[in-house]
Scaffold this motif. Structure first.
Motif, PDB file in Angstrom:
ATOM      1  N   ARG A  24     -51.458 -44.366  43.891  1.00 39.50           N
ATOM      2  CA  ARG A  24     -50.275 -43.689  43.349  1.00 39.50           C
ATOM      3  C   ARG A  24     -49.541 -42.876  44.552  1.00 39.50           C
ATOM      4  NH1 ARG A  24     -49.502 -42.340  38.681  1.00 39.50           N
ATOM      5  NH2 ARG A  24     -48.955 -40.081  38.595  1.00 39.50           N
ATOM      6  N   GLU A  25     -49.641 -43.333  45.719  1.00 39.21           N
ATOM      7  CA  GLU A  25     -48.821 -42.762  47.008  1.00 39.21           C
ATOM      8  C   GLU A  25     -48.879 -43.621  47.806  1.00 39.21           C
ATOM      9  OE1 GLU A  25     -49.635 -37.975  47.081  1.00 39.21           O
ATOM     10  OE2 GLU A  25     -51.463 -39.200  47.545  1.00 39.21           O
ATOM     11  N   VAL A  36     -39.733 -44.023  54.192  1.00 40.23           N
ATOM     12  CA  VAL A  36     -39.710 -43.139  52.999  1.00 40.23           C
ATOM     13  C   VAL A  36     -41.061 -43.208  52.623  1.00 40.23           C
ATOM     14  CG1 VAL A  36     -39.095 -45.152  51.453  1.00 40.23           C
ATOM     15  CG2 VAL A  36     -38.247 -42.727  51.020  1.00 40.23           C
ATOM     16  N   PHE A  37     -41.411 -42.189  51.786  1.00 41.21           N
ATOM     17  CA  PHE A  37     -42.750 -42.049  51.217  1.00 41.21           C
ATOM     18  C   PHE A  37     -42.770 -41.362  49.903  1.00 41.21           C
ATOM     19  CE2 PHE A  37     -43.591 -41.580  55.827  1.00 41.21           C
ATOM     20  CZ  PHE A  37     -45.020 -41.664  55.801  1.00 41.21           C
ATOM     21  N   CYS A  38     -43.581 -42.042  48.842  1.00 37.94           N
ATOM     22  CA  CYS A  38     -43.716 -41.685  47.786  1.00 37.94           C
ATOM     23  C   CYS A  38     -45.000 -40.720  47.576  1.00 37.94           C
ATOM     24  CB  CYS A  38     -43.927 -42.810  46.740  1.00 37.94           C
ATOM     25  SG  CYS A  38     -44.132 -42.345  44.851  1.00 37.94           S
ATOM     26  N   VAL A  39     -44.862 -39.583  47.156  1.00 42.87           N
ATOM     27  CA  VAL A  39     -46.300 -38.875  47.099  1.00 42.87           C
ATOM     28  C   VAL A  39     -46.457 -38.222  45.785  1.00 42.87           C
ATOM     29  CG1 VAL A  39     -46.216 -38.417  49.745  1.00 42.87           C
ATOM     30  CG2 VAL A  39     -45.342 -36.783  48.252  1.00 42.87           C
ATOM     31  N   ALA A  40     -47.343 -37.567  45.333  1.00 47.04           N
ATOM     32  CA  ALA A  40     -47.692 -36.888  44.122  1.00 47.04           C
ATOM     33  C   ALA A  40     -47.084 -35.409  44.124  1.00 47.04           C
ATOM     34  CB  ALA A  40     -49.149 -36.799  43.740  1.00 47.04           C
ATOM     35  N   ASP A  41     -46.532 -34.938  43.099  1.00 46.21           N
ATOM     36  CA  ASP A  41     -46.029 -33.537  43.207  1.00 46.21           C
ATOM     37  C   ASP A  41     -46.534 -32.575  42.405  1.00 46.21           C
ATOM     38  OD1 ASP A  41     -43.992 -31.827  44.226  1.00 46.21           O
ATOM     39  OD2 ASP A  41     -43.106 -31.963  42.206  1.00 46.21           O
ATOM     40  N   ALA A  51     -43.599 -37.586  40.986  1.00 45.69           N
ATOM     41  CA  ALA A  51     -43.489 -38.263  42.252  1.00 45.69           C
ATOM     42  C   ALA A  51     -42.735 -37.176  43.098  1.00 45.69           C
ATOM     43  CB  ALA A  51     -43.544 -39.625  42.251  1.00 45.69           C
ATOM     44  N   LYS A  52     -43.002 -37.345  44.526  1.00 47.63           N
ATOM     45  CA  LYS A  52     -41.959 -36.814  45.180  1.00 47.63           C
ATOM     46  C   LYS A  52     -41.621 -37.792  46.408  1.00 47.63           C
ATOM     47  CE  LYS A  52     -42.138 -32.423  46.829  1.00 47.63           C
ATOM     48  NZ  LYS A  52     -42.473 -31.189  47.559  1.00 47.63           N
ATOM     49  N   TYR A  97     -45.183 -42.863  37.353  1.00 43.74           N
ATOM     50  CA  TYR A  97     -44.618 -41.739  37.338  1.00 43.74           C
ATOM     51  C   TYR A  97     -43.326 -41.951  36.395  1.00 43.74           C
ATOM     52  CZ  TYR A  97     -47.147 -40.233  41.462  1.00 43.74           C
ATOM     53  OH  TYR A  97     -48.296 -40.199  42.316  1.00 43.74           O
ATOM     54  N   ARG A  98     -43.099 -40.672  35.856  1.00 41.75           N
ATOM     55  CA  ARG A  98     -41.757 -40.739  35.049  1.00 41.75           C
ATOM     56  C   ARG A  98     -40.663 -40.241  35.395  1.00 41.75           C
ATOM     57  NH1 ARG A  98     -42.635 -43.066  30.164  1.00 41.75           N
ATOM     58  NH2 ARG A  98     -41.458 -41.538  28.785  1.00 41.75           N
ATOM     59  N   ARG A  99     -41.107 -39.187  36.691  1.00 45.22           N
ATOM     60  CA  ARG A  99     -39.817 -38.312  37.182  1.00 45.22           C
ATOM     61  C   ARG A  99     -40.192 -38.271  38.658  1.00 45.22           C
ATOM     62  NH1 ARG A  99     -38.523 -32.739  37.709  1.00 45.22           N
ATOM     63  NH2 ARG A  99     -40.706 -32.131  37.866  1.00 45.22           N
TER      64      ARG A  99
END
Length: 163
Positions: free
Chosen positions: A52-53, A68-73, A79-80, A112-114
């Motif tokens: 998920r990240e 660029v990074f996609c991480v859980a928020d 996601a952040k 992720y939805r947002r």
């Protein structure tokens, strides 16, 4: 040809150095910014969920060009986006759009939805890219960060499938 790779050997130190150097030069940020970048990266290395990240590091001809990074928020559906960076010589070539699309596409693909992000108003090119790709500015606030007055911004992107 530009390749997008996951975080690999030497990337953490390069990212810390580039962020600290570029933001000190361009924005006047103090050393606390580089320390924050290192903390973010060390936490990602130690604890990220590869399902998920994801990190996206852009490479061309043996040189790093950006990230660029996609991480859980926190919330399971949010996601952040973090550590979006392009070296100056890579700007204006569409790489920022490609990195942003890879990151948001990954976030959408894993459910992720947002997506949210935090930035500064002074990052005009990045903010223009966010606005052009459907992100919504949800907060803007003057404060002092990294030793200087800044205007912090929060942006959000709806990743829900089109109805």
């Amino acid at each position: 040809m530009i390749e997008l790779r996951h975080l690999g050997p030497g990337d953490v130190d390069w990212l810390v150095e580039r962020h600290a150097q570029d933001y000190a030069r361009d924005e006047g940020f103090d050393a606390s910014f580089g320390r924050l970048v290192r903390e973010i990266l060390e936490a990602f290395e130690a604890d990220h969920d590869p399902a998920r990240e994801r990190a996206f590091i852009a490479w061309e001809d043996g040189q790093r060009l950006g990230s660029v990074f996609c991480v859980a928020d926190g919330a399971p559906d949010t996601a952040k986006l973090r550590l979006f960076l392009l070296v100056p010589e890579a700007r204006g070539k569409g790489l920022g759009k490609r990195l942003l699309a890879a990151c948001t596409g990954f976030a959408r693909d894993v459910g992720y939805r947002r997506m949210v992000l935090w930035t500064h108003e002074s990052h005009r090119a990045a903010c223009a890219l966010y606005a052009a790709t459907g992100w919504e500015l949800v907060r803007s606030e003057a404060t002092v960060s990294f030793g200087i007055p800044v205007v912090e911004q929060s942006w959000e992107l709806d990743l829900s499938p089109c109805q």
